[in-house]
Design a protein around this motif. Sequence first.
Motif, PDB file in Angstrom:
ATOM      1  N   ASP A 101      15.105  -5.908  12.140  1.00 42.81           N
ATOM      2  CA  ASP A 101      15.827  -5.081  13.117  1.00 42.81           C
ATOM      3  C   ASP A 101      14.888  -4.191  13.906  1.00 42.81           C
ATOM      4  O   ASP A 101      15.028  -4.036  15.119  1.00 42.81           O
ATOM      5  CB  ASP A 101      16.911  -4.239  12.442  1.00 42.81           C
ATOM      6  N   GLU A 102      13.895  -3.614  13.226  1.00 41.62           N
ATOM      7  CA  GLU A 102      12.924  -2.766  13.921  1.00 41.62           C
ATOM      8  C   GLU A 102      12.124  -3.586  14.940  1.00 41.62           C
ATOM      9  O   GLU A 102      11.912  -3.152  16.069  1.00 41.62           O
ATOM     10  CB  GLU A 102      11.973  -2.105  12.927  1.00 41.62           C
ATOM     11  N   THR A 105      14.295  -4.474  17.998  1.00 41.47           N
ATOM     12  CA  THR A 105      14.542  -3.396  18.956  1.00 41.47           C
ATOM     13  C   THR A 105      13.454  -3.341  20.025  1.00 41.47           C
ATOM     14  O   THR A 105      13.710  -2.916  21.143  1.00 41.47           O
ATOM     15  CB  THR A 105      14.637  -2.013  18.276  1.00 41.47           C
ATOM     16  N   HIS A 106      12.257  -3.793  19.681  1.00 35.02           N
ATOM     17  CA  HIS A 106      11.163  -3.808  20.650  1.00 35.02           C
ATOM     18  C   HIS A 106      11.306  -4.930  21.670  1.00 35.02           C
ATOM     19  O   HIS A 106      10.646  -4.916  22.689  1.00 35.02           O
ATOM     20  CB  HIS A 106       9.816  -3.934  19.944  1.00 35.02           C
ATOM     21  N   ARG A 110      18.580  -9.373  19.017  1.00 35.97           N
ATOM     22  CA  ARG A 110      18.661  -9.500  17.558  1.00 35.97           C
ATOM     23  C   ARG A 110      17.905 -10.731  17.076  1.00 35.97           C
ATOM     24  O   ARG A 110      17.124 -10.675  16.156  1.00 35.97           O
ATOM     25  CB  ARG A 110      20.123  -9.616  17.125  1.00 35.97           C
TER      26      ARG A 110
END
Length: 124
Positions: A101-102, A105-106, A110
Motif C-alpha cells: 500500500d505504501e 501510494t507513490h 493499488r
Amino acid sequence: ASPQDNADLFADHIETLGDEALIAVCAEGHYVRILSTHGEERIFYRFSEALSRLSARSGVRIHRSYWANLRHVKKLEGNAAKANVLLTTGLRLPVSLTYRDEVATHFGARHARRADSAPVMAGR
C-alpha cells in the motif's frame, strides 16, 4: 573492519553515488548490496542500519529485504497475490504485502498490470 568503519563506508558510498545513481539496496544475510548505475557494491552492514541512513533519500522500503529509489522505479506491477516493482534497469524486485500500500501510494494505483517479463531479484 569495525562496525563504525562499515557504517562510514556505506554512508560514503551512497553519498558519492547521489540520488540519481543509487537504484536499490538489498539485504543479503549480514551484508547489503548497493545497486547503482555504476554497478554493485557489497558491504558487511546491517540492513536496518542501512535503512536508517537511507531515510532522507527519495526511496521506500518495498520488502523486508529491499529498498528502492523511487527515481528508478518505472512502475508497480502485479496483482493481489504477488507484486513487483520494475526498475529503470529492467530488473524486478519483489514488493511484499506489508509494504504494498505504501509503494502503491507513490504510483497512484493499488495494483498495476503485469509488464513484459524481466529478471526478478529474489536473493542470491
